[in-house]
Motif scaffolding. Structure first.
Motif, PDB file in Angstrom:
ATOM      1  N   GLU A  36       9.417 -24.852 -26.142  1.00 32.03           N
ATOM      2  CA  GLU A  36       9.549 -23.527 -25.525  1.00 32.03           C
ATOM      3  C   GLU A  36      10.982 -23.014 -25.548  1.00 32.03           C
ATOM      4  N   THR A  37      11.930 -23.867 -25.208  1.00 32.63           N
ATOM      5  CA  THR A  37      13.326 -23.414 -25.086  1.00 32.63           C
ATOM      6  C   THR A  37      14.144 -23.644 -26.357  1.00 32.63           C
ATOM      7  N   HIS A  38      13.627 -24.483 -27.274  1.00 34.84           N
ATOM      8  CA  HIS A  38      14.337 -24.885 -28.499  1.00 34.84           C
ATOM      9  C   HIS A  38      15.612 -25.674 -28.191  1.00 34.84           C
ATOM     10  N   GLU A  39      15.637 -26.240 -26.994  1.00 35.20           N
ATOM     11  CA  GLU A  39      16.778 -27.060 -26.590  1.00 35.20           C
ATOM     12  C   GLU A  39      16.611 -28.473 -27.126  1.00 35.20           C
ATOM     13  N   ILE A  40      17.694 -29.031 -27.659  1.00 36.79           N
ATOM     14  CA  ILE A  40      17.672 -30.399 -28.171  1.00 36.79           C
ATOM     15  C   ILE A  40      17.703 -31.365 -26.994  1.00 36.79           C
ATOM     16  N   ILE A  41      16.702 -32.266 -26.932  1.00 34.02           N
ATOM     17  CA  ILE A  41      16.665 -33.219 -25.820  1.00 34.02           C
ATOM     18  C   ILE A  41      16.936 -34.656 -26.274  1.00 34.02           C
ATOM     19  N   TYR A  42      16.973 -34.856 -27.610  1.00 40.50           N
ATOM     20  CA  TYR A  42      17.270 -36.206 -28.096  1.00 40.50           C
ATOM     21  C   TYR A  42      17.673 -36.148 -29.562  1.00 40.50           C
ATOM     22  N   VAL A  43      18.669 -36.956 -29.923  1.00 42.55           N
ATOM     23  CA  VAL A  43      18.979 -37.237 -31.324  1.00 42.55           C
ATOM     24  C   VAL A  43      19.267 -38.726 -31.437  1.00 42.55           C
ATOM     25  N   ASN A  44      18.983 -39.292 -32.598  1.00 38.93           N
ATOM     26  CA  ASN A  44      19.272 -40.720 -32.775  1.00 38.93           C
ATOM     27  C   ASN A  44      20.644 -40.935 -33.400  1.00 38.93           C
ATOM     28  N   LYS A  45      20.980 -42.212 -33.584  1.00 36.94           N
ATOM     29  CA  LYS A  45      22.309 -42.560 -34.095  1.00 36.94           C
ATOM     30  C   LYS A  45      22.530 -41.996 -35.488  1.00 36.94           C
ATOM     31  N   LYS A  46      21.487 -42.021 -36.322  1.00 40.86           N
ATOM     32  CA  LYS A  46      21.610 -41.506 -37.685  1.00 40.86           C
ATOM     33  C   LYS A  46      21.990 -40.027 -37.665  1.00 40.86           C
ATOM     34  N   THR A  47      21.380 -39.270 -36.761  1.00 38.15           N
ATOM     35  CA  THR A  47      21.694 -37.838 -36.643  1.00 38.15           C
ATOM     36  C   THR A  47      23.128 -37.641 -36.170  1.00 38.15           C
ATOM     37  N   GLU A  48      23.561 -38.458 -35.222  1.00 37.47           N
ATOM     38  CA  GLU A  48      24.956 -38.395 -34.767  1.00 37.47           C
ATOM     39  C   GLU A  48      25.916 -38.564 -35.949  1.00 37.47           C
ATOM     40  N   ASN A  49      25.632 -39.543 -36.789  1.00 41.08           N
ATOM     41  CA  ASN A  49      26.503 -39.825 -37.933  1.00 41.08           C
ATOM     42  C   ASN A  49      26.487 -38.677 -38.934  1.00 41.08           C
ATOM     43  N   MET A  50      25.328 -38.094 -39.152  1.00 41.81           N
ATOM     44  CA  MET A  50      25.224 -37.011 -40.114  1.00 41.81           C
ATOM     45  C   MET A  50      25.965 -35.768 -39.630  1.00 41.81           C
ATOM     46  N   ILE A  51      25.852 -35.490 -38.325  1.00 42.40           N
ATOM     47  CA  ILE A  51      26.492 -34.295 -37.761  1.00 42.40           C
ATOM     48  C   ILE A  51      27.956 -34.563 -37.400  1.00 42.40           C
ATOM     49  N   SER A  52      28.301 -35.845 -37.291  1.00 50.09           N
ATOM     50  CA  SER A  52      29.662 -36.266 -36.903  1.00 50.09           C
ATOM     51  C   SER A  52      30.003 -35.815 -35.484  1.00 50.09           C
ATOM     52  N   GLN A  53      29.033 -35.927 -34.602  1.00 50.13           N
ATOM     53  CA  GLN A  53      29.227 -35.657 -33.170  1.00 50.13           C
ATOM     54  C   GLN A  53      28.426 -36.683 -32.382  1.00 50.13           C
ATOM     55  N   ASP A  54      28.921 -37.021 -31.175  1.00 47.00           N
ATOM     56  CA  ASP A  54      28.130 -37.928 -30.358  1.00 47.00           C
ATOM     57  C   ASP A  54      26.978 -37.163 -29.725  1.00 47.00           C
ATOM     58  N   ARG A  55      25.932 -37.888 -29.386  1.00 46.62           N
ATOM     59  CA  ARG A  55      24.708 -37.226 -28.920  1.00 46.62           C
ATOM     60  C   ARG A  55      24.900 -36.419 -27.645  1.00 46.62           C
ATOM     61  N   ASN A  56      25.837 -36.824 -26.801  1.00 45.93           N
ATOM     62  CA  ASN A  56      26.070 -36.057 -25.572  1.00 45.93           C
ATOM     63  C   ASN A  56      26.579 -34.647 -25.867  1.00 45.93           C
ATOM     64  N   SER A  57      27.263 -34.482 -27.015  1.00 41.00           N
ATOM     65  CA  SER A  57      27.759 -33.162 -27.406  1.00 41.00           C
ATOM     66  C   SER A  57      26.659 -32.328 -28.055  1.00 41.00           C
ATOM     67  N   ILE A  58      25.617 -33.003 -28.538  1.00 42.34           N
ATOM     68  CA  ILE A  58      24.539 -32.311 -29.239  1.00 42.34           C
ATOM     69  C   ILE A  58      23.399 -31.949 -28.292  1.00 42.34           C
ATOM     70  N   ILE A  59      23.025 -32.909 -27.454  1.00 41.60           N
ATOM     71  CA  ILE A  59      21.902 -32.689 -26.528  1.00 41.60           C
ATOM     72  C   ILE A  59      22.211 -31.524 -25.597  1.00 41.60           C
ATOM     73  N   GLY A  60      21.236 -30.661 -25.428  1.00 42.08           N
ATOM     74  CA  GLY A  60      21.397 -29.481 -24.572  1.00 42.08           C
ATOM     75  C   GLY A  60      21.647 -28.213 -25.366  1.00 42.08           C
ATOM     76  N   LYS A  61      22.047 -28.360 -26.622  1.00 37.55           N
ATOM     77  CA  LYS A  61      22.267 -27.186 -27.463  1.00 37.55           C
ATOM     78  C   LYS A  61      20.962 -26.764 -28.137  1.00 37.55           C
ATOM     79  N   LEU A  62      20.955 -25.548 -28.665  1.00 35.40           N
ATOM     80  CA  LEU A  62      19.767 -25.058 -29.361  1.00 35.40           C
ATOM     81  C   LEU A  62      19.696 -25.652 -30.757  1.00 35.40           C
ATOM     82  N   CYS A  63      18.476 -25.907 -31.191  1.00 42.50           N
ATOM     83  CA  CYS A  63      18.299 -26.552 -32.495  1.00 42.50           C
ATOM     84  C   CYS A  63      18.867 -25.714 -33.633  1.00 42.50           C
ATOM     85  N   HIS A  64      18.875 -24.369 -33.473  1.00 40.02           N
ATOM     86  CA  HIS A  64      19.368 -23.487 -34.529  1.00 40.02           C
ATOM     87  C   HIS A  64      20.858 -23.666 -34.802  1.00 40.02           C
TER      88      HIS A  64
END
Length: 285
Positions: A36-64
């Protein structure tokens, strides 16, 4: 990639804790998004490495902000039902990472979610680009080579020719692809050429072969070249021949040979005359 079979209706395997437990085993990036909100609630370690950010910086943001950015305001999965597609993942610096994405819907901790799993296609894209570059180089060489190049299938049908072949033989490419080698080989050479062609089908190569082709206008060209076979899984696909036109060279050789023979005749005649003068006139040299 994830499938709906991994997620039970009760949500027993869809807890965030479960994803954390299998995090280290996953070779794919995983992103869980609130439907409903398109809010990111989880990413795994592989995603962290690909984006080059820790998950705490990613979680809570919009997927877009990271994925499907080119269709902002729309969801390719919810709107178009695209479960599998190539897409772009953005890293922290906005750099684009090509990915192959698989999407399923699930209930995670009581929330309706979209689960994206994706593989990084960067290396594959690089390899594809190198292959295309090599193919372009080979195509350029094939099309612009000065020698005649042809490929012939197991039935003797011509399946590919280059520009030089068409120019020398007087055929268009479409016309050439309607021909069989029996249509272009000088009749006197046909039987011998077919023996060699049969041998090529069984793996023999001919690094040097001379033959004569008959052009569309009936003229003949003398060629020297090499022929070998192309095989796939030990099965013959076609023969590959590269030929150099030596017609003018052959003509020049024939002229030189004729002159040599004439000179030899003159020398013999001159020798007889010299001997005759010697006998009649007692002349010695």
């Amino acid at each position: 990639m994830l499938s709906e079979e991994l997620i039970t209706e009760k949500g027993q395997n869809s807890e965030i804790g479960t994803f954390n437990a299998i995090d280290e085993l996953s070779q794919a990036g995983i992103m869980i998004v609130d439907e409903e909100t398109h809010e990111i609630i989880y990413v795994n370690k592989k995603t962290e490495n690909m984006i080059s950010q820790d998950r705490n910086s990613i979680i809570g943001k919009l997927c877009h902000e990271y994925i499907c950015a080119d269709v902002l305001g729309k969801c390719p999965f919810l709107d178009s039902k695209k479960e599998n597609s190539e897409n772009i993942l953005l890293d922290w610096n906005g750099q684009q990472i090509p990915i192959l994405k698989n999407t399923v819907r699930a209930t995670v901790d009581g929330r309706k979610c979209i689960i994206d799993s994706f593989m990084d296609l960067t290396e594959m894209k690089k390899q594809d680009a190198e292959i295309r570059k090599s193919e372009d180089y080979l195509r350029d060489f094939f099309d612009n080579a000065s020698d005649l190049i042809q490929q012939v299938d197991e039935n003797g049908n011509i399946i590919r020719v280059n520009n030089a072949w068409c120019r020398k033989m007087g055929y268009t490419e479409n016309e050439a692809l309607q021909l069989n080698i029996r249509d272009i080989i000088l009749p006197e050479h046909y039987e011998e050429c077919m023996k060699k062609f049969k041998a090529i089908r069984f793996g023999k190569n001919y690094p040097e072969i001379e033959t004569v082709f008959v052009c569309k206008d009936g003229s003949e060209i003398v060629l020297i070249g090499s022929i070998n076979g192309r095989f796939e899984n030990d099965n013959f696909v076609c023969s590959r021949g590269i030929f150099h036109d030596i017609t003018e060279r052959k003509k020049a050789e024939e002229i030189l040979l004729a002159e040599k023979e004439n000179n030899e005749k003159y020398l013999k005649i001159a020798g007889v005359l010299i001997v005759a003068l010697d006998i009649l006139g007692n002349v010695t040299l």
